[in-house]
Write a protein that holds these residues in place. Sequence first.
Motif, PDB file in Angstrom:
ATOM      1  N   ARG A   1      13.154   2.004  -1.367  1.00 52.22           N
ATOM      2  CA  ARG A   1      12.560   0.675  -0.966  1.00 52.22           C
ATOM      3  C   ARG A   1      12.761  -0.060  -2.305  1.00 52.22           C
ATOM      4  O   ARG A   1      12.454   0.180  -3.377  1.00 52.22           O
ATOM      5  N   ILE A   2      13.254  -0.901  -2.407  1.00 57.35           N
ATOM      6  CA  ILE A   2      12.860  -2.613  -2.938  1.00 57.35           C
ATOM      7  C   ILE A   2      12.088  -3.279  -2.717  1.00 57.35           C
ATOM      8  O   ILE A   2      12.695  -4.067  -1.735  1.00 57.35           O
ATOM      9  N   GLN A   3      11.610  -3.877  -3.578  1.00 57.88           N
ATOM     10  CA  GLN A   3      10.264  -5.037  -2.859  1.00 57.88           C
ATOM     11  C   GLN A   3      10.611  -6.429  -3.827  1.00 57.88           C
ATOM     12  O   GLN A   3      10.656  -6.615  -4.920  1.00 57.88           O
ATOM     13  N   SER A   4      10.703  -7.178  -3.141  1.00 58.93           N
ATOM     14  CA  SER A   4      11.438  -8.907  -3.590  1.00 58.93           C
ATOM     15  C   SER A   4       9.988  -9.165  -3.656  1.00 58.93           C
ATOM     16  O   SER A   4       8.733  -9.424  -3.359  1.00 58.93           O
ATOM     17  N   TYR A   5       9.988 -10.685  -4.629  1.00 62.30           N
ATOM     18  CA  TYR A   5       8.812 -11.926  -5.244  1.00 62.30           C
ATOM     19  C   TYR A   5       9.487 -12.557  -5.493  1.00 62.30           C
ATOM     20  O   TYR A   5      10.659 -12.959  -5.592  1.00 62.30           O
TER      21      TYR A   5
ATOM     22  N   LEU B   1       9.510   7.111   0.291  1.00 62.38           N
ATOM     23  CA  LEU B   1       8.385   7.064   0.580  1.00 62.38           C
ATOM     24  C   LEU B   1       8.503   8.589   1.508  1.00 62.38           C
ATOM     25  O   LEU B   1       9.560   8.193   1.842  1.00 62.38           O
ATOM     26  N   LEU B   2       7.422   9.155   1.728  1.00 58.64           N
ATOM     27  CA  LEU B   2       7.295  10.410   2.997  1.00 58.64           C
ATOM     28  C   LEU B   2       7.749   9.458   4.093  1.00 58.64           C
ATOM     29  O   LEU B   2       7.138   8.432   4.524  1.00 58.64           O
ATOM     30  N   GLY B   3       7.995  10.447   4.563  1.00 54.26           N
ATOM     31  CA  GLY B   3       8.906   9.867   6.320  1.00 54.26           C
ATOM     32  C   GLY B   3      10.741   9.019   5.831  1.00 54.26           C
ATOM     33  O   GLY B   3      11.475   9.034   7.349  1.00 54.26           O
TER      34      GLY B   3
ATOM     35  N   LYS C   1       0.531  -1.584  -0.098  1.00 52.09           N
ATOM     36  CA  LYS C   1      -0.429  -0.028  -0.120  1.00 52.09           C
ATOM     37  C   LYS C   1       0.998   1.177   0.033  1.00 52.09           C
ATOM     38  O   LYS C   1       0.636   2.375  -0.642  1.00 52.09           O
ATOM     39  N   VAL C   2       1.652   1.466   1.151  1.00 49.11           N
ATOM     40  CA  VAL C   2       2.540   2.346   1.094  1.00 49.11           C
ATOM     41  C   VAL C   2       3.617   2.830  -0.441  1.00 49.11           C
ATOM     42  O   VAL C   2       3.781   4.321  -0.398  1.00 49.11           O
ATOM     43  N   PHE C   3       3.500   1.883  -1.304  1.00 50.53           N
ATOM     44  CA  PHE C   3       4.356   2.298  -3.012  1.00 50.53           C
ATOM     45  C   PHE C   3       2.959   3.449  -3.685  1.00 50.53           C
ATOM     46  O   PHE C   3       3.273   3.766  -4.589  1.00 50.53           O
ATOM     47  N   ARG C   4       1.313   3.105  -2.775  1.00 50.92           N
ATOM     48  CA  ARG C   4       0.517   4.141  -3.757  1.00 50.92           C
ATOM     49  C   ARG C   4       0.894   5.817  -2.955  1.00 50.92           C
ATOM     50  O   ARG C   4       1.483   6.570  -1.665  1.00 50.92           O
ATOM     51  N   PRO C   5       1.074   6.615  -4.269  1.00 47.96           N
ATOM     52  CA  PRO C   5       0.907   7.756  -3.947  1.00 47.96           C
ATOM     53  C   PRO C   5      -0.233   7.895  -2.985  1.00 47.96           C
ATOM     54  O   PRO C   5      -1.769   8.008  -3.304  1.00 47.96           O
ATOM     55  N   PRO C   6      -0.447   9.277  -2.260  1.00 48.77           N
ATOM     56  CA  PRO C   6      -2.022  10.004  -1.299  1.00 48.77           C
ATOM     57  C   PRO C   6      -2.590  10.367  -2.436  1.00 48.77           C
ATOM     58  O   PRO C   6      -1.987  10.534  -4.019  1.00 48.77           O
TER      59      PRO C   6
END
Length: 647
Positions: free
Chosen positions: A492-496, A479-481, A441-446
């Motif tokens: 951030r790097i997200q692995s799958y 990300l913000l923060g 969810k955090v990968f999406r913009p406000p």
Amino acid sequence: MTAGDTASVPRIDPARSACVLIGVDTYESLPDLRSVRRNVEDLDRALGDPGIWGVPDDRRWVVPNPRTPGELTGPIREAVEKAEDTILVYYAGHGLLELDDELHLALPASKHGWGETSLAFSVLRGLLLEARGSVKRRVVVLDCCYSGKALGEMDGEETVPRRRQIEIEGSYVLTSTTERERAHAPLLKTHTAFTGALLDILQQGDPGHGERETLTLNQIYRLLKDSFAIRQPPLPAPQAQDQNGVGDLPFIRNCPRPANHVPIPSRWSRLRLLLAGAGILLTGAGLGVGTTLGWERHASQPRDFPGSCGSQDRAVLLDVSDRLDESGTNEYNGTAIEQLSALALTGEGTEAIAVRDQGGTHVFRLTLGREAPHTLRPEVRHQPRTLYTPEGRDFPKFDGEGLVIERDGRTILVSEERGPSIRRFRLSDGRQLGEPLPLPKVFRPPPAPGGRADGTRNLESLTATPDGKHLFAGMEGPLLGDDGKSGAHRVRIQSYRGESGSHYTPSIQYGYPTDQGYYLTELIAVDDTRLLALERGYMNGLGSGVRVYKVDLDGATNVDGQILDTGHEDRLVDKELLFDLASCPPGDLKKRQGQPNPLMENVEGMALGPPITGTYRGRRALYLVADNNSRPRYQSTRIYSLAVRLP
């Protein structure tokens, strides 16, 4: 001595002189000095230019990143044997004050406080004083911290009336700082402050005294002092010491005529040529040159590819091509070949697929050339494929940034920034298959619920391991923060985990630290724990910066749900520089608007090729692609090929 006096005094003879240019830009324990390499290259070219000084090719030595004192002094001994008039030695790198309060010239493995790991200036002084019987004059130029400590070290020669200055031996020492000040190497600048100013003088002369046909070392010194005096903020003032009138001998041509010039791509090349021809020793503290190990004579003509991208010899630039900008190859059946933001090899020879961002949803199939990676000749041979929704409709907005060719070669995964999303497409008709992969969810913009992403620096990179069981998707910005330090970012790097062509589920999330002013632009998975990361930055007036790092994920922290603010460096992955594109040879590339370094462009994509045979056996081919942002007059759709050494 007036201009009239110098007219009757013979000029320092470049044909009977020799110069040695030493630069150390890469260090194991000290900060790297990326501008030093360009210092040496441009200075070598300047000193060899007949319109400036004109030292022959076989009398100029370039010594990049000498690993041992012997690698540094060996070329000087050889130059001394060749020189009959003047020996000029230049050093740029870190200068250290050790326990004996003596100036030491740093080598790549030098450590502060370990004097035995560097070269004491007294050793270099002794070597030059031994040459008094074979050469008339010795010139030393130091561009390093505390270089003023060298002043007085060349004493011990009898001072005689100036009328005998041509017949006797003498020396001249020019330093970038006093004995207690640090040299200045501005971040992202092409040259260090001192050498950059010296190159300007060598190239432009003294416009205020155009009646002078030549300039002396003392006149150059005064021009340097005047230049630094008006700088804001103030910089350390250069220092000089003249023994037996060497500083008043005619040296270089004043305001050299353009017709006499060999093309000089940068101030570093100009200075390198000037020093080599004059036989002057320049010492540089706090600076370093990134080139191949050892030493070599450097030709005055512009360097061609291939060429090493740093002293560790981890990467060699093989070729660069702007062919996709040329008329007849920059479009296919009316579709412009531009805005390429991702590149992936198909596994069929040198064929590749590239994705266009923003301006359309096109996928291009191209060949990089029959002799790639050694010689690039990129060409699109097939009708570009348009990507569609599952229903076969056009996407209202689509900004493709990352690309993976799945193992069967029939489908591709594309990450796009506007959504953001990761979608699978069938290559035969361009239609999307199934639903997009799940994203945190955090990968999406406000104002999306839980969104903390920047809508303009979002999901930028995508890569898969060779077996297709792991994916890695990278954010371009933080990300913000997630706050970094002084313009550095924590992204951030997200692995799958999953299967190629089938389902993937989110796994570990990693924190990646970028360099100051840089963003994460592309990733390549070498295996499930090792990545290559492409960082890119841009600053008006300074142009682009492009660096590729090796990244180790083994044992890294899962940062999912954590804040990556300052004070949590232990949560970030480890990285090690593979190469800096600015350290590669620029060749004869056309300089584009906004790029002081003609080699640099808006690089966005990267693809790892198979092992290379022949000269670069044991290395892998690496390709980079630059996005021209639909501005062909100012930016290039450029492709690079390199040979890189991976563990």
